[in-house]
Design a protein around this motif. Structure first.
Motif, PDB file in Angstrom:
ATOM      1  N   UNK A  73       0.815  -1.212   0.000  1.00 11.62           N
ATOM      2  CA  UNK A  73       0.000   0.000   0.000  1.00 11.62           C
ATOM      3  C   UNK A  73       0.852   1.267   0.000  1.00 11.62           C
ATOM      4  N   UNK A  74       1.792   1.332  -0.936  1.00  5.95           N
ATOM      5  CA  UNK A  74       2.694   2.470  -1.021  1.00  5.95           C
ATOM      6  C   UNK A  74       2.246   3.504  -2.049  1.00  5.95           C
ATOM      7  N   UNK A  75       1.051   3.379  -2.577  1.00  5.78           N
ATOM      8  CA  UNK A  75       0.617   4.265  -3.670  1.00  5.78           C
ATOM      9  C   UNK A  75       0.520   5.734  -3.253  1.00  5.78           C
ATOM     10  N   UNK A  76       0.389   6.013  -1.983  1.00  6.69           N
ATOM     11  CA  UNK A  76       0.279   7.407  -1.546  1.00  6.69           C
ATOM     12  C   UNK A  76       1.612   8.005  -1.099  1.00  6.69           C
ATOM     13  N   UNK A  77       2.673   7.221  -1.130  1.00  8.22           N
ATOM     14  CA  UNK A  77       3.990   7.724  -0.762  1.00  8.22           C
ATOM     15  C   UNK A  77       4.536   8.508  -1.953  1.00  8.22           C
ATOM     16  N   UNK A  78       4.921   9.762  -1.750  1.00 11.19           N
ATOM     17  CA  UNK A  78       5.425  10.564  -2.871  1.00 11.19           C
ATOM     18  C   UNK A  78       6.771  10.050  -3.381  1.00 11.19           C
ATOM     19  N   UNK A  79       7.091  10.375  -4.632  1.00 12.95           N
ATOM     20  CA  UNK A  79       8.365   9.955  -5.215  1.00 12.95           C
ATOM     21  C   UNK A  79       9.549  10.581  -4.485  1.00 12.95           C
ATOM     22  N   UNK A  80       9.357  11.744  -3.912  1.00 12.54           N
ATOM     23  CA  UNK A  80      10.413  12.427  -3.159  1.00 12.54           C
ATOM     24  C   UNK A  80       9.775  13.140  -1.975  1.00 12.54           C
ATOM     25  N   UNK A  81      10.558  13.318  -0.922  1.00 17.14           N
ATOM     26  CA  UNK A  81      10.108  14.101   0.216  1.00 17.14           C
ATOM     27  C   UNK A  81       9.506  13.311   1.357  1.00 17.14           C
ATOM     28  N   UNK A  82       9.470  11.999   1.258  1.00 16.77           N
ATOM     29  CA  UNK A  82       8.944  11.184   2.359  1.00 16.77           C
ATOM     30  C   UNK A  82      10.098  10.761   3.260  1.00 16.77           C
ATOM     31  N   UNK A  83       9.803  10.502   4.499  1.00 19.51           N
ATOM     32  CA  UNK A  83      10.796  10.011   5.447  1.00 19.51           C
ATOM     33  C   UNK A  83      10.424   8.593   5.827  1.00 19.51           C
ATOM     34  N   UNK A  84      11.363   7.712   5.722  1.00 20.87           N
ATOM     35  CA  UNK A  84      11.160   6.321   6.091  1.00 20.87           C
ATOM     36  C   UNK A  84      11.817   6.097   7.438  1.00 20.87           C
ATOM     37  N   UNK A  85      11.057   5.581   8.366  1.00 22.30           N
ATOM     38  CA  UNK A  85      11.588   5.316   9.699  1.00 22.30           C
ATOM     39  C   UNK A  85      11.708   3.808   9.862  1.00 22.30           C
ATOM     40  N   UNK A  86      12.930   3.335   9.973  1.00 23.86           N
ATOM     41  CA  UNK A  86      13.189   1.915  10.146  1.00 23.86           C
ATOM     42  C   UNK A  86      13.934   1.771  11.459  1.00 23.86           C
ATOM     43  N   UNK A  87      13.267   1.224  12.435  1.00 19.96           N
ATOM     44  CA  UNK A  87      13.866   1.104  13.761  1.00 19.96           C
ATOM     45  C   UNK A  87      13.727  -0.329  14.253  1.00 19.96           C
ATOM     46  N   UNK A  88      14.724  -0.831  14.929  1.00 22.39           N
ATOM     47  CA  UNK A  88      14.636  -2.202  15.437  1.00 22.39           C
ATOM     48  C   UNK A  88      13.632  -2.296  16.576  1.00 22.39           C
TER      49      UNK A  88
END
Length: 86
Positions: free
Chosen positions: A56-71
């Motif tokens: 469900x990534x269709x609303x994530x913009x091509x640029x300007x999003x922040x991805x938070x990956x935390x353990x």
């Protein structure tokens, strides 16, 4: 376990291009029938992260999003959820 994955050539190219990590919308970055998990070994061996089961990534913009990956601590598990701020 029948789904596509990254080839080792693609993984090597992405490592050479100095990406931070890779992601896919399938169960693994390796193809479903893989027995040696070569892409896992290449990507993790290069110190990069891999994200699997992205959906469900269709609303994530091509640029300007922040991805938070935390353990997170998962007892007996092998992964965890992540969030995306658009």
């Amino acid at each position: 376990m029948h789904f596509p994955g990254f080839s080792t050539d693609a993984a090597k190219l992405l490592i050479a291009r100095r990406v931070s990590g890779i992601g896919c919308d399938t169960l693994s970055v390796d193809y479903g029938a893989s027995e040696d998990f070569a892409v896992h070994h290449l990507i993790l061996g290069a110190g990069l992260y891999q994200l699997e089961n992205l959906a469900d990534l269709r609303e994530v913009p091509e640029a300007g999003a922040f991805l938070i990956v935390a353990p997170i601590k998962l007892e007996g598990g092998s992964g965890g959820r992540l969030g995306c701020l658009a």
